[in-house]
Motif scaffolding. Structure first.
Motif, PDB file in Angstrom:
ATOM      1  N   LYS A  99       0.736  -1.152  -0.134  1.00  0.00           N
ATOM      2  CA  LYS A  99       0.197  -0.024  -0.014  1.00  0.00           C
ATOM      3  C   LYS A  99       0.969   1.250   0.092  1.00  0.00           C
ATOM      4  CE  LYS A  99      -3.944  -2.219   2.392  1.00  0.00           C
ATOM      5  NZ  LYS A  99      -4.707  -1.913   3.543  1.00  0.00           N
ATOM      6  N   GLU A 100       1.792   1.432   1.030  1.00  0.00           N
ATOM      7  CA  GLU A 100       2.668   2.382   0.995  1.00  0.00           C
ATOM      8  C   GLU A 100       3.635   2.634  -0.388  1.00  0.00           C
ATOM      9  OE1 GLU A 100       2.940   4.558   3.124  1.00  0.00           O
ATOM     10  OE2 GLU A 100       1.563   3.611   4.652  1.00  0.00           O
ATOM     11  N   PHE A 101       4.095   1.795  -1.022  1.00  0.00           N
ATOM     12  CA  PHE A 101       4.877   1.710  -2.107  1.00  0.00           C
ATOM     13  C   PHE A 101       3.955   2.319  -3.056  1.00  0.00           C
ATOM     14  CE2 PHE A 101       8.057  -1.518  -0.303  1.00  0.00           C
ATOM     15  CZ  PHE A 101       8.886  -0.232  -0.361  1.00  0.00           C
ATOM     16  N   LYS A 102       2.725   1.801  -3.373  1.00  0.00           N
ATOM     17  CA  LYS A 102       1.829   2.241  -4.604  1.00  0.00           C
ATOM     18  C   LYS A 102       1.407   3.632  -4.228  1.00  0.00           C
ATOM     19  CE  LYS A 102      -0.046  -2.609  -5.704  1.00  0.00           C
ATOM     20  NZ  LYS A 102      -1.026  -3.224  -5.659  1.00  0.00           N
ATOM     21  N   LEU A 103       1.618   4.301  -3.054  1.00  0.00           N
ATOM     22  CA  LEU A 103       1.195   5.588  -3.028  1.00  0.00           C
ATOM     23  C   LEU A 103       2.275   6.637  -3.594  1.00  0.00           C
ATOM     24  CD1 LEU A 103      -0.442   5.437   0.781  1.00  0.00           C
ATOM     25  CD2 LEU A 103      -1.546   5.837  -1.589  1.00  0.00           C
ATOM     26  N   ILE A 104       3.324   5.988  -3.765  1.00  0.00           N
ATOM     27  CA  ILE A 104       4.389   6.909  -4.379  1.00  0.00           C
ATOM     28  C   ILE A 104       4.159   7.239  -5.824  1.00  0.00           C
ATOM     29  CG2 ILE A 104       6.843   7.154  -4.923  1.00  0.00           C
ATOM     30  CD1 ILE A 104       7.234   5.128  -2.547  1.00  0.00           C
ATOM     31  N   SER A 105       4.447   8.597  -6.225  1.00  0.00           N
ATOM     32  CA  SER A 105       3.907   9.040  -7.508  1.00  0.00           C
ATOM     33  C   SER A 105       4.924   8.586  -8.455  1.00  0.00           C
ATOM     34  CB  SER A 105       3.958  10.698  -7.429  1.00  0.00           C
ATOM     35  OG  SER A 105       5.280  11.049  -7.236  1.00  0.00           O
ATOM     36  N   THR A 106       4.559   8.336  -9.683  1.00  0.00           N
ATOM     37  CA  THR A 106       5.364   8.097 -10.838  1.00  0.00           C
ATOM     38  C   THR A 106       6.795   9.102 -11.169  1.00  0.00           C
ATOM     39  OG1 THR A 106       3.877   8.971 -12.480  1.00  0.00           O
ATOM     40  CG2 THR A 106       3.807   6.968 -11.921  1.00  0.00           C
ATOM     41  N   GLU A 107       6.503  10.246 -10.516  1.00  0.00           N
ATOM     42  CA  GLU A 107       7.415  11.259 -10.914  1.00  0.00           C
ATOM     43  C   GLU A 107       8.738  11.328  -9.884  1.00  0.00           C
ATOM     44  OE1 GLU A 107       4.385  12.430 -10.585  1.00  0.00           O
ATOM     45  OE2 GLU A 107       3.956  12.647 -12.623  1.00  0.00           O
ATOM     46  N   PHE A 108       8.446  10.208  -9.016  1.00  0.00           N
ATOM     47  CA  PHE A 108       9.711   9.994  -7.985  1.00  0.00           C
ATOM     48  C   PHE A 108      10.971   9.379  -8.898  1.00  0.00           C
ATOM     49  CE2 PHE A 108      11.397   6.924  -4.802  1.00  0.00           C
ATOM     50  CZ  PHE A 108      12.045   7.737  -3.797  1.00  0.00           C
ATOM     51  N   GLY A 109      12.198  10.097  -8.359  1.00  0.00           N
ATOM     52  CA  GLY A 109      13.328  10.061  -9.171  1.00  0.00           C
ATOM     53  C   GLY A 109      13.689   8.648  -9.308  1.00  0.00           C
ATOM     54  N   PHE A 110      13.281   7.644  -8.328  1.00  0.00           N
ATOM     55  CA  PHE A 110      13.762   6.250  -8.332  1.00  0.00           C
ATOM     56  C   PHE A 110      12.697   5.268  -8.251  1.00  0.00           C
ATOM     57  CE2 PHE A 110      16.722   8.738  -5.964  1.00  0.00           C
ATOM     58  CZ  PHE A 110      18.036   8.596  -6.279  1.00  0.00           C
ATOM     59  N   TYR A 111      11.904   5.655  -9.276  1.00  0.00           N
ATOM     60  CA  TYR A 111      10.522   4.610  -9.350  1.00  0.00           C
ATOM     61  C   TYR A 111      10.837   3.444  -9.659  1.00  0.00           C
ATOM     62  CZ  TYR A 111       5.564   3.896  -9.768  1.00  0.00           C
ATOM     63  OH  TYR A 111       4.338   3.638  -9.792  1.00  0.00           O
ATOM     64  N   TYR A 112      11.712   3.414 -10.355  1.00  0.00           N
ATOM     65  CA  TYR A 112      12.177   1.637 -10.743  1.00  0.00           C
ATOM     66  C   TYR A 112      12.709   0.815  -9.753  1.00  0.00           C
ATOM     67  CZ  TYR A 112      16.805   3.973 -10.811  1.00  0.00           C
ATOM     68  OH  TYR A 112      17.885   4.708 -10.533  1.00  0.00           O
ATOM     69  N   ILE A 113      13.289   1.747  -8.604  1.00  0.00           N
ATOM     70  CA  ILE A 113      13.327   0.767  -7.275  1.00  0.00           C
ATOM     71  C   ILE A 113      12.175   0.284  -6.715  1.00  0.00           C
ATOM     72  CG2 ILE A 113      14.541   1.169  -5.116  1.00  0.00           C
ATOM     73  CD1 ILE A 113      16.608   2.771  -6.178  1.00  0.00           C
ATOM     74  N   ILE A 114      11.024   1.286  -7.044  1.00  0.00           N
ATOM     75  CA  ILE A 114       9.673   1.016  -6.504  1.00  0.00           C
ATOM     76  C   ILE A 114       9.149  -0.336  -6.896  1.00  0.00           C
ATOM     77  CG2 ILE A 114       7.320   1.574  -5.812  1.00  0.00           C
ATOM     78  CD1 ILE A 114      10.019   3.458  -4.289  1.00  0.00           C
ATOM     79  N   LYS A 115       9.520  -0.501  -8.218  1.00  0.00           N
ATOM     80  CA  LYS A 115       8.845  -1.512  -8.966  1.00  0.00           C
ATOM     81  C   LYS A 115       9.815  -2.790  -8.657  1.00  0.00           C
ATOM     82  CE  LYS A 115       6.253   0.208 -11.893  1.00  0.00           C
ATOM     83  NZ  LYS A 115       4.763  -0.230 -11.936  1.00  0.00           N
ATOM     84  N   MET A 116      11.031  -2.515  -8.036  1.00  0.00           N
ATOM     85  CA  MET A 116      11.880  -3.657  -7.780  1.00  0.00           C
ATOM     86  C   MET A 116      11.268  -4.424  -6.341  1.00  0.00           C
ATOM     87  SD  MET A 116      14.164  -5.744  -8.562  1.00  0.00           S
ATOM     88  CE  MET A 116      15.689  -6.672  -8.057  1.00  0.00           C
ATOM     89  N   ARG A 117      11.012  -3.285  -5.273  1.00  0.00           N
ATOM     90  CA  ARG A 117      10.593  -3.736  -4.041  1.00  0.00           C
ATOM     91  C   ARG A 117       9.098  -4.295  -4.183  1.00  0.00           C
ATOM     92  NH1 ARG A 117      14.839  -3.562  -1.098  1.00  0.00           N
ATOM     93  NH2 ARG A 117      15.691  -1.288  -0.775  1.00  0.00           N
ATOM     94  N   LEU A 118       8.415  -3.931  -5.195  1.00  0.00           N
ATOM     95  CA  LEU A 118       6.969  -4.453  -5.325  1.00  0.00           C
ATOM     96  C   LEU A 118       7.350  -5.993  -5.859  1.00  0.00           C
ATOM     97  CD1 LEU A 118       4.892  -1.333  -6.546  1.00  0.00           C
ATOM     98  CD2 LEU A 118       4.552  -2.647  -4.610  1.00  0.00           C
ATOM     99  N   GLY A 119       8.321  -6.113  -6.671  1.00  0.00           N
ATOM    100  CA  GLY A 119       8.375  -7.389  -7.132  1.00  0.00           C
ATOM    101  C   GLY A 119       8.851  -8.196  -6.126  1.00  0.00           C
TER     102      GLY A 119
END
Length: 580
Positions: free
Chosen positions: A105-125
């Motif tokens: 839930k917390e990771f999905k609240l991060i906006s796509t403009e976040f400079g390290f958004y690809y790391i969020i994808k890694m965390r969700l994976g």
């Protein structure tokens, strides 16, 4: 057949679980991203709650991180960047506490403009893998696999490949899993990490074994088993022995299967013993803590009784401490003075040794050059009287080579002396190698034309390194001079770069000349020897230029190596740090 299927499935579950757990330990380069968090906390130091939450995060205090990030998110004046970082800190903290749904839930609240958004994808994976949501994990990892190489700073591309292979393997999509798992084996074989390589072999073996491709699977099971012999991890030995027991039972080799079963039971007993030891150690620690608490209570009571006595001795102790402090101060000053004297003496000895080496080189090599010039001039006078123009031309060229060699020697001596006495000036800047090579090659074109040497500059115009420009010119000049000196007539000299390392760029000066033996090559790479033994007696040289090159390359934070074979040419390789 049904029995075999059941055994195989059991085997697959054992190996897959163990391999997944081991790999998830190294998903991200956490320390690198922690430095980003630290810098961002300092940038937003005025946001007290965010600064505190980042500090707790870096100290791995997850509960405190969650408390202060919530306080920060309740601030109505938050910037979008602070919100994104706060949600990231919360998501990661929930993940570490095994609260995966809250983390999602917390990771999905991060906006796509976040400079390290690809790391969020890694965390969700990662979370999807933990929850065994393999199809969802694949969607995240497939987005990451197409990233450019510049984005793989905070996690490795091999990690993404491996996890994709695992997901497809869990879903029974064997054809899709195979290339990823094969690539993982290749990578781990290069890294030579025993535990990871055992799991990599196990994953690939299970892939084939589940498809009843025993001929392909069993060699990997055997490799994993043999490699586990070198491991100190009891659990890995335990699982490898069990895998081999099941394999041999399926092959009807019951005698071997029994041996593996016995080994498996031994490791199982060791694991149980280890667990018991851990339990006993835990109880011992608890007992020691209780004993220490009792001891502390007793000491507190004793301390209260000694308070009066301590107050009476306080002033006496203060006077003694003052005297001791004064004594220690003068003692340290004396030690410091002695160290300075010893250091100055060592520096003086070094300078004297340098002076002796310089005098030795000057007396030996300049004498040789002057003597050669004297002999050549005598011949020149004789041929001048005889008007032998061919010999005159030949002798004049020889004289020119001798003078040029003496000049280079003196120039190298000057730079070497400056370097040894720490008087040289260094400025490390970004340099494009192509233009430096072009400039140095232009200065040596007349010498190359004399020997009809073909020159090729294959350095890419995009290659940029960190180095001092003047010292790099000295290095290139000496390497080119050596390449020309030891090249045969009608030879070839090539200069090119190799970019197989992420940190260093290799600049190679290659000639097709006389080459050298392995003994001489190793001698030239030594740091201690100033003068090297000559491989070719007909060519004048001291080895000082090469020693100067090695010193300058080292001062430029670079590396130097030589590849050569007698009669087959030489490669001088200068590795310099790349510009990031």
């Amino acid at each position: 057949m049904n029995a075999k299927i059941e055994i195989k499935l059991a085997l697959i579950l054992i190996s897959l679980v163990s391999s997944y757990c081991s790999f998830s330990q190294n998903e991200l380069e956490n320390e690198l991203f922690d430095s980003v968090i630290n810098k961002k906390a300092k940038a937003y130091k005025s946001n007290v709650f965010f600064y505190k939450s980042a500090s707790f995060f870096l100290n791995k205090k997850w509960d405190s991180t969650l408390v202060y990030t919530m306080k920060q998110l309740n601030d109505p004046q938050n910037s979008s960047e602070v919100k994104d970082y706060s949600h990231y800190l919360r998501g990661y903290s929930f993940k570490q506490k095994k609260l995966f749904e809250e983390a999602q839930k917390e990771f999905k609240l991060i906006s796509t403009e976040f400079g390290f958004y690809y790391i969020i994808k890694m965390r969700l994976g990662e979370i999807a893998l933990e929850l065994q949501q393999f199809k969802k994990a694949i969607t995240y990892y497939e987005e990451l696999i197409s990233l450019s190489d510049n984005n793989y700073k905070y996690f490795k591309k091999s990690t993404v490949n491996h996890n994709l292979g695992l997901c497809h393997l869990h879903l029974g999509e064997f054809k899709k899993a195979e290339p990823y798992l094969i690539e993982n084996v290749k990578i781990e074989e290069q890294k030579k990490d025993t535990i990871k390589l055992i799991h990599a072999y196990g994953n690939l073996a299970n892939l084939y074994y589940e498809q009843y491709q025993d001929d392909l699977a069993i060699p990997y099971f055997e490799k994993a088993y043999l490699l586990s012999k070198k491991s100190k991890d009891i659990k890995t030995k335990h699982n490898s022995a069990l895998n081999m027991a099941v394999v041999e039972e399926n092959r009807k080799n019951f005698q071997k299967a029994l041996a593996y079963r016995k080994e498996y039971e031994q490791w199982k007993d060791s694991l149980n013993d280890q667990n018991k030891i851990y339990e006993v150690a835990k109880l011992e620690r608890e007992f020691a803590v209780k004993a220490k608490q009792k001891e502390v209570s007793l000491l507190q009571a004793e301390n209260k009784a000694k308070v009066v006595e301590r107050n009476g001795l306080f002033y006496s102790v203060m006077v003694l401490l003052l005297l001791l402090g004064v004594t220690m101060y003068f003692y340290k000053e004396k030690i410091k003075t002695n160290k300075i004297i010893v250091s100055q003496k060592e520096d003086l000895n070094t300078l004297n040794a340098t002076k002796d080496k310089l005098f030795s080189i000057v007396s030996h090599d300049l004498r040789s050059s002057v003597n050669a010039l004297k002999t050549s001039n005598t011949k020149l006078i004789n041929h001048l009287e005889a008007k032998n123009l061919d010999q005159l031309d030949h002798l004049l060229h020889d004289n020119s080579a001798i003078v040029n060699g003496a000049y280079n020697l003196l120039d190298n001596l000057l730079h070497w002396a400056l370097l040894q006495t720490k008087q040289s000036y260094f400025e490390i800047i970004s340099i494009r190698l192509f233009f430096i090579v072009e400039q140095m090659a232009y200065n040596y074109k007349p010498l190359m034309l004399e020997k009809n040497i073909q020159f090729e500059n294959r350095v890419s115009k995009n290659d940029v390194v960190f180095a001092d420009q003047e010292s790099l010119k000295i290095v290139l000049r000496n390497l080119l001079d050596n390449a020309i000196k030891f090249s045969n007539t009608n030879g070839i000299i090539k200069i090119y770069t190799i970019n197989t390392n992420n940190t260093y760029c290799d600049l190679v000066v290659e000639d097709s000349g006389l080459g050298m033996s392995e003994t001489v090559r190793l001698e030239l790479l030594k740091d201690t020897a100033l003068l090297s033994k000559k491989e070719h007696e007909g060519i004048i040289g001291t080895g000082l230029g090469l020693q100067l090159c090695k010193s300058l390359i080292k001062k430029n934070n670079g590396r130097f190596s030589i590849e050569s074979e007698l009669g087959k040419g030489t490669k001088m390789i200068v590795s310099l740090p790349k510009t990031i």
